[in-house]
Design a protein around this motif. Structure first.
Motif, PDB file in Angstrom:
ATOM      1  N   HIS A  81       6.921  11.942 -45.739  1.00  0.00           N
ATOM      2  CA  HIS A  81       8.414  12.467 -45.628  1.00  0.00           C
ATOM      3  C   HIS A  81       8.890  12.920 -44.087  1.00  0.00           C
ATOM      4  O   HIS A  81       9.867  13.084 -44.345  1.00  0.00           O
ATOM      5  CB  HIS A  81       8.395  13.625 -46.585  1.00  0.00           C
ATOM      6  N   SER A 111       9.965  11.860 -56.619  1.00  0.00           N
ATOM      7  CA  SER A 111      10.231  11.877 -55.278  1.00  0.00           C
ATOM      8  C   SER A 111      11.184  10.695 -54.829  1.00  0.00           C
ATOM      9  O   SER A 111      12.070  10.751 -53.880  1.00  0.00           O
ATOM     10  CB  SER A 111       9.125  11.714 -54.259  1.00  0.00           C
ATOM     11  N   PHE A 115      13.840  12.458 -52.852  1.00  0.00           N
ATOM     12  CA  PHE A 115      13.985  12.219 -51.485  1.00  0.00           C
ATOM     13  C   PHE A 115      14.344  10.820 -50.986  1.00  0.00           C
ATOM     14  O   PHE A 115      15.227  10.802 -50.234  1.00  0.00           O
ATOM     15  CB  PHE A 115      12.416  12.299 -51.022  1.00  0.00           C
ATOM     16  N   GLU A 119      17.602   9.857 -48.995  1.00  0.00           N
ATOM     17  CA  GLU A 119      17.399   9.370 -47.537  1.00  0.00           C
ATOM     18  C   GLU A 119      17.949   7.809 -47.168  1.00  0.00           C
ATOM     19  O   GLU A 119      18.386   7.616 -46.207  1.00  0.00           O
ATOM     20  CB  GLU A 119      15.728   9.326 -47.509  1.00  0.00           C
TER      21      GLU A 119
END
Length: 280
Positions: A81, A111, A115, A119
């Motif tokens: 990450h 995730s 994330f 992203e």
């Protein structure tokens, strides 16, 4: 590290290059999925990707009636990450993304939502994406992982594909799916550009036809007025011109000239005006 796609014609195929990135947490099987798809092999040893690994796979599709050879450049990007700036360099310019999770590890699925999807959206915006639920040989479609994956895909409005790098199940289907979506997106973006070029070319052809007619008339003002009437009668719309309406206008000019200068000369003029439509 932006891949610049450009179309080429090869043996009747249209050839297009596209960049596809695989992202997701460490040890979800990104590298194994690429190896299975590209080389049809599997190795259960875990090797962390340092930065990025790039592979190439050529595939053939039929999109919008066109035979296409897709040279898919596959970027297997590091899964930690951290290293945002490094990952941005590798992801930038992607045409499609495969968000990979491990069905047997719920945190890797979570995730994707918390994330990886944000992203990717931040770096490349809206591009074709698919969520791959890897290791379906360990957790099937009725497992907690599959249920969570379904929920996440609903929240993000992204398609999913269950697969196994170990057995090969669903792997080729996943890459075929993202390849098709990327090509369809490419053609959708290309269509308005092609339409604009066609409209501009039709405008130029119409101007040439009008000039050709007017140059052969003694009274240019009257000739321009005649063209205005003829083009209106032919249904030629300056905002949305068509080749068919331009041909009708040329035929109407021929009918008018036939009575004035004779059929032979009028036919010769028509043939010259039709040449302005070559390539349209």
């Amino acid at each position: 590290m932006t891949l610049l796609p450009y179309p080429r014609e090869v043996s009747g195929l249209r050839r297009i290059d596209k960049k596809i990135v695989l992202i997701g947490d460490p040890a979800v099987g990104k590298t194994s999925l690429v190896r299975r798809f590209v080389q049809n092999t599997f190795d259960d040893k875990y090797i962390a990707s340092i930065g990025v690994k790039v592979s190439k796979k050529t595939m053939e599709f039929k999109i919008c009636g066109t035979d296409v050879q897709l040279d898919m450049m596959i970027f297997d990007v590091l899964g930690q990450h951290d290293f945002h700036r490094l990952r941005r360099m590798y992801v930038d310019g992607a045409n499609g993304a495969m968000l990979v999770c491990d069905l047997s590890r719920l945190d890797t699925i979570e995730s994707i939502e918390s994330f990886w999807y944000p992203e990717m959206e931040k770096i490349v915006g809206k591009i074709p994406m698919i969520i791959l639920g890897n290791k379906c040989d360990l957790a099937d479609e009725f497992s907690d992982g599959a249920s969570l994956l379904k929920a996440v895909s609903g929240i993000l409005s992204l398609p999913t594909q269950l697969c196994s790098a170990k057995t090969g199940v669903g792997v080729e289907d996943a890459f075929m799916r993202i390849g098709r979506e990327v090509l369809e997106s490419h053609f959708q973006k290309e269509a308005p550009v092609a339409q604009m070029v066609t409209i501009e070319n039709l405008h130029m052809a119409a101007d040439a036809v009008i000039s050709h007619y007017c140059e052969r008339q003694d009274n240019r003002d009257a000739a321009i007025e005649t063209c205005a009437i003829v083009f209106k009668e032919a249904g030629f719309n300056i905002r949305q011109p068509t080749k068919e309406s331009l041909i009708r206008a040329i035929d109407l000019l021929f009918e008018k000239e036939k009575n004035e200068i004779g059929e032979e000369r009028a036919l010769a003029n028509r043939a010259e005006r039709m040449r302005y439509l070559d390539g349209l």
